[in-house]
Design a protein around this motif. Structure first.
Motif, PDB file in Angstrom:
ATOM      1  N   ILE A 159      46.204  78.335  41.094  1.00 12.68           N
ATOM      2  CA  ILE A 159      47.521  78.922  41.209  1.00 12.68           C
ATOM      3  C   ILE A 159      47.471  80.238  41.972  1.00 12.68           C
ATOM      4  N   ASP A 160      46.429  81.036  41.738  1.00 10.68           N
ATOM      5  CA  ASP A 160      46.373  82.356  42.371  1.00 10.68           C
ATOM      6  C   ASP A 160      46.321  82.242  43.885  1.00 10.68           C
ATOM      7  N   PHE A 161      45.463  81.360  44.427  1.00 13.93           N
ATOM      8  CA  PHE A 161      45.412  81.326  45.888  1.00 13.93           C
ATOM      9  C   PHE A 161      46.477  80.427  46.496  1.00 13.93           C
ATOM     10  N   ILE A 162      47.151  79.624  45.681  1.00 16.05           N
ATOM     11  CA  ILE A 162      48.318  78.889  46.176  1.00 16.05           C
ATOM     12  C   ILE A 162      49.478  79.865  46.382  1.00 16.05           C
ATOM     13  N   LYS A 163      49.671  80.782  45.435  1.00 16.80           N
ATOM     14  CA  LYS A 163      50.798  81.711  45.494  1.00 16.80           C
ATOM     15  C   LYS A 163      50.592  82.819  46.510  1.00 16.80           C
ATOM     16  N   LYS A 164      49.357  83.049  46.940  1.00 16.60           N
ATOM     17  CA  LYS A 164      49.092  84.239  47.746  1.00 16.60           C
ATOM     18  C   LYS A 164      48.590  83.925  49.153  1.00 16.60           C
ATOM     19  N   ALA A 165      49.021  82.821  49.711  1.00  9.83           N
ATOM     20  CA  ALA A 165      48.733  82.573  51.119  1.00  9.83           C
ATOM     21  C   ALA A 165      49.462  83.614  51.970  1.00  9.83           C
ATOM     22  N   GLY A 166      48.836  84.012  53.074  1.00  2.45           N
ATOM     23  CA  GLY A 166      49.513  84.978  53.935  1.00  2.45           C
ATOM     24  C   GLY A 166      48.557  85.758  54.811  1.00  2.45           C
ATOM     25  N   ARG A 167      48.937  86.999  55.092  1.00  2.00           N
ATOM     26  CA  ARG A 167      48.125  87.844  55.970  1.00  2.00           C
ATOM     27  C   ARG A 167      47.007  88.503  55.188  1.00  2.00           C
ATOM     28  N   LEU A 168      45.783  88.338  55.648  1.00  2.00           N
ATOM     29  CA  LEU A 168      44.624  88.974  55.038  1.00  2.00           C
ATOM     30  C   LEU A 168      44.541  90.411  55.528  1.00  2.00           C
ATOM     31  N   ASP A 169      44.575  91.361  54.591  1.00  2.00           N
ATOM     32  CA  ASP A 169      44.588  92.775  54.963  1.00  2.00           C
ATOM     33  C   ASP A 169      43.178  93.356  54.997  1.00  2.00           C
ATOM     34  N   LEU A 170      42.339  92.698  55.768  1.00  4.23           N
ATOM     35  CA  LEU A 170      41.005  93.174  56.089  1.00  4.23           C
ATOM     36  C   LEU A 170      40.823  93.043  57.598  1.00  4.23           C
ATOM     37  N   PRO A 171      40.037  93.917  58.220  1.00  6.21           N
ATOM     38  CA  PRO A 171      39.722  93.707  59.631  1.00  6.21           C
ATOM     39  C   PRO A 171      39.008  92.374  59.823  1.00  6.21           C
ATOM     40  N   ALA A 172      39.263  91.740  60.942  1.00  6.74           N
ATOM     41  CA  ALA A 172      38.585  90.468  61.221  1.00  6.74           C
ATOM     42  C   ALA A 172      37.074  90.622  61.120  1.00  6.74           C
ATOM     43  N   GLU A 173      36.572  91.804  61.499  1.00  7.10           N
ATOM     44  CA  GLU A 173      35.136  92.060  61.483  1.00  7.10           C
ATOM     45  C   GLU A 173      34.544  92.060  60.083  1.00  7.10           C
ATOM     46  N   ASP A 174      35.409  92.194  59.067  1.00 13.32           N
ATOM     47  CA  ASP A 174      34.927  92.183  57.684  1.00 13.32           C
ATOM     48  C   ASP A 174      35.025  90.817  57.028  1.00 13.32           C
ATOM     49  N   THR A 175      35.473  89.821  57.761  1.00 19.59           N
ATOM     50  CA  THR A 175      35.538  88.487  57.176  1.00 19.59           C
ATOM     51  C   THR A 175      34.151  87.861  57.138  1.00 19.59           C
ATOM     52  N   PHE A 176      33.968  86.954  56.227  1.00 15.35           N
ATOM     53  CA  PHE A 176      32.696  86.237  56.099  1.00 15.35           C
ATOM     54  C   PHE A 176      32.338  85.514  57.393  1.00 15.35           C
ATOM     55  N   ASP A 177      33.340  84.907  58.028  1.00 21.20           N
ATOM     56  CA  ASP A 177      33.057  84.099  59.206  1.00 21.20           C
ATOM     57  C   ASP A 177      32.664  84.949  60.408  1.00 21.20           C
ATOM     58  N   TYR A 178      33.292  86.095  60.587  1.00 20.30           N
ATOM     59  CA  TYR A 178      32.905  86.989  61.679  1.00 20.30           C
ATOM     60  C   TYR A 178      31.472  87.464  61.470  1.00 20.30           C
ATOM     61  N   ARG A 179      31.151  87.840  60.239  1.00 22.95           N
ATOM     62  CA  ARG A 179      29.814  88.358  59.965  1.00 22.95           C
ATOM     63  C   ARG A 179      28.759  87.254  60.055  1.00 22.95           C
ATOM     64  N   THR A 180      29.132  86.051  59.677  1.00 25.85           N
ATOM     65  CA  THR A 180      28.227  84.921  59.878  1.00 25.85           C
ATOM     66  C   THR A 180      27.929  84.738  61.358  1.00 25.85           C
ATOM     67  N   ILE A 199      41.768  78.879  62.531  1.00 25.95           N
ATOM     68  CA  ILE A 199      41.129  78.089  63.583  1.00 25.95           C
ATOM     69  C   ILE A 199      40.948  78.931  64.842  1.00 25.95           C
ATOM     70  N   LYS A 200      41.945  79.727  65.183  1.00 21.89           N
ATOM     71  CA  LYS A 200      41.824  80.595  66.360  1.00 21.89           C
ATOM     72  C   LYS A 200      40.714  81.621  66.163  1.00 21.89           C
ATOM     73  N   LEU A 201      40.596  82.185  64.964  1.00 17.88           N
ATOM     74  CA  LEU A 201      39.509  83.126  64.689  1.00 17.88           C
ATOM     75  C   LEU A 201      38.156  82.447  64.892  1.00 17.88           C
ATOM     76  N   ILE A 202      38.025  81.238  64.383  1.00 19.71           N
ATOM     77  CA  ILE A 202      36.763  80.504  64.538  1.00 19.71           C
ATOM     78  C   ILE A 202      36.502  80.199  66.007  1.00 19.71           C
ATOM     79  N   ASP A 203      37.536  79.815  66.740  1.00 22.41           N
ATOM     80  CA  ASP A 203      37.343  79.526  68.153  1.00 22.41           C
ATOM     81  C   ASP A 203      36.812  80.755  68.897  1.00 22.41           C
ATOM     82  N   ASP A 204      37.306  81.929  68.546  1.00 19.63           N
ATOM     83  CA  ASP A 204      36.798  83.157  69.156  1.00 19.63           C
ATOM     84  C   ASP A 204      35.321  83.367  68.827  1.00 19.63           C
ATOM     85  N   GLN A 205      34.933  83.020  67.603  1.00 18.90           N
ATOM     86  CA  GLN A 205      33.515  83.169  67.235  1.00 18.90           C
ATOM     87  C   GLN A 205      32.652  82.188  68.029  1.00 18.90           C
ATOM     88  N   ILE A 206      33.160  81.001  68.261  1.00 16.50           N
ATOM     89  CA  ILE A 206      32.425  80.040  69.085  1.00 16.50           C
ATOM     90  C   ILE A 206      32.233  80.598  70.485  1.00 16.50           C
TER      91      ILE A 206
END
Length: 498
Positions: A193-214, A297-304
């Motif tokens: 329920i928590d992540f269903i109700k809270k979809a939206g804009r992530l208020d972290l820099p893209a550089e701090d996401t798990f996928d960017y750091r990976t 998906i666009k964020l991932i494409d940039d990482q590719i």
């Protein structure tokens, strides 16, 4: 086999997404903005009929690295105890461990440097072929601990809790209104329920996401690792949590998103969570989740793009095979559904992107016949000049890269269940089973347990959206009988008696 640079010892870069629906990608006719994935397709072979082994993370991931079907390797549902300790699992739960013959293990034994950065999700014990790993709920969580602790001190409605992450999310007011009313039968699982109700804009820099750091770790590896190597860069996105950072969230073209919660859905799946959520909340819910999905998906494409640039800058692009896949799909709006929590084997959730760009092989080609994720192990080993283990279920795709037709022309997808102890065992005749077989223009599905025996047949040539079940149509009686017998034989070959 055609000549290619250092043909016996090419590098392998395996790029894997989680929960990526093939049909949303531009290379597959979709609307997601993916110029770097497009470049891979232009420089390689796109497999338009690739299927996962199970539309669930762990079983398919285990099949990718072992070349075995889930009913053979025994990981038939998600393993959580090690990789997701906050969720846990029985102490007896078993994942991938030293007993398994894996692609990377074989390559490592033959002089390859093997590295896996990013999502793993099949851990029993860590493998010797990886000197270190970077996973979402161990290394990343520790690395960003101070950020999560700071977020947790703020108002509870301002952050999402996801498997131990505390991530700040701004929820669109219209979305917040539409998800305010939670049906009672969902209230039993607050984590969903928590992540269903809270979809939206992530208020972290893209550089701090798990996928960017990976990706950053993967880029550094490409710059410095000794050849030959196999590097896996494994992203979590576009899997939930459904939140994407700026500017990706804002830059999604909403006109490219088709959100219709009323699309036809087979009666067998109307109570599944993927359908139930969108049916209850409607198009606002579906549109916002698709927005975050496309942004991810666009964020991932940039990482590719960063990965491909690193190969070029080091000068090893001409001796590196780049393989792009997903472990399974997502309903992504199809049949009025979102997410993967459905028993269905619709193409949105069962078909996956697979692109192989290998020096010396075809460019800009499409291979349309069915293939499977189990085919990746023998493909990589053959590309690297290594012996393929006997007894695996996969078939090398190298002939398809050369422009030939494979012997195998069908694909299986399955859903089985762990025993209560979550130990691994070969599954040979489970009374509760769900299977799909794709053969030519037909897709056959069987759901069987003590209460039901559901048979579904789609004619994908006439009905590419899978809206009409023709199993009981007298005009398809011969096809229905024939494809059932084909599934029986295919499963018997790999030890399951249907």
């Amino acid at each position: 086999m055609k000549d290619r640079p250092d043909k016996d010892r090419p590098n392998i870069l395996l790029i894997m997404c989680d929960q990526l629906c093939a049909s949303v990608l531009e290379a597959y006719g979709g609307n997601a903005d993916t110029p770097n994935i497009n470049k891979l397709a232009q420089n390689g072979v796109l497999f338009s009929g690739a299927y996962c082994q199970t539309p669930i993370c762990s079983p398919s991931r285990a099949s990718i690295i072992t070349g075995l079907y889930p009913h053979r390797h025994g990981i038939v549902s998600n393993v959580m105890r090690v990789d997701y300790p906050i969720v846990g699992g029985p102490a007896t739960e078993e994942g991938i461990d030293g007993r398994d013959t894996t692609t990377e293990g074989l390559l490592n034994n033959n002089g390859y440097n093997t590295v896996h950065w990013g999502k793993w999700h099949i851990c029993g014990t860590r493998l010797d072929c990886y000197k270190e790993m970077y996973t979402e709920n161990h290394e990343y969580t520790a690395e960003i601990k101070e950020t999560f602790e700071r977020v947790e001190k703020g108002p509870r409605e301002k952050y999402m809790e996801w498997y131990g992450w505390r991530i700040p999310v701004t929820v669109d007011p219209e979305y917040a209104r539409c998800t305010a009313d939670i049906p009672f039968h969902w209230d039993q699982n607050r984590r969903f329920i928590d992540f269903i109700k809270k979809a939206g804009r992530l208020d972290l820099p893209a550089e701090d996401t798990f996928d960017y750091r990976t990706c950053s770790r993967s880029v550094e590896t490409i710059k410095n690792i000794s050849e030959p190597f196999m590097l896996t860069c494994s992203f979590n996105m576009p899997h939930d949590p459904n939140a994407a950072p700026s500017p990706y969230y804002e830059n999604v073209n909403l006109q490219n998103i088709h959100a219709d919660a009323g699309l036809p859905c087979d009666a067998a799946y109307v109570n599944d969570m993927s359908r139930d959520f969108s049916a209850h909340f409607g198009n606002v819910y579906l549109r916002e989740n698709l927005r975050t999905y496309y942004a991810a998906i666009k964020l991932i494409d940039d990482q590719i793009g960063r990965l491909l640039s690193a190969l070029r800058e080091r000068g090893i692009a001409e001796n590196t095979a780049v393989i792009f896949i997903a472990d399974h799909g997502d309903m992504a709006g199809g049949h009025g559904m979102f997410w993967k929590s459905t028993r269905a084997f619709y193409d949105e959730v069962a078909r996956v992107p697979m692109i192989i760009s290998a020096p010396g092989f075809g460019k800009g080609k499409h291979y349309e016949n069915p293939v499977e994720l189990v085919d990746l192990m023998p493909t990589i080993l053959e590309l690297c000049g290594q012996k393929i283990p006997a007894g695996i279920d996969g078939e090398s795709l190298v002939p398809a890269l050369e422009g030939s037709r494979l012997k195998k022309d069908t694909a299986i997808c399955e859903r089985l269940n762990f025993d209560a102890d979550h130990k691994r065992r070969p599954h040979t005749n489970d009374k509760n089973h769900n299977f799909m077989l794709r053969a030519g223009d037909l897709k056959y599905i069987i759901h069987f347990n003590e209460r039901e025996d559901i048979r579904i047949l789609y004619d994908l040539k006439k009905d590419p959206n899978e809206y009409v079940n023709v199993y009981a149509d007298p005009r398809y009686s011969s096809e229905a009988a024939g494809i059932h017998e084909m599934l029986v034989k295919r499963l018997a070959k790999s030890g399951f008696l249907l």
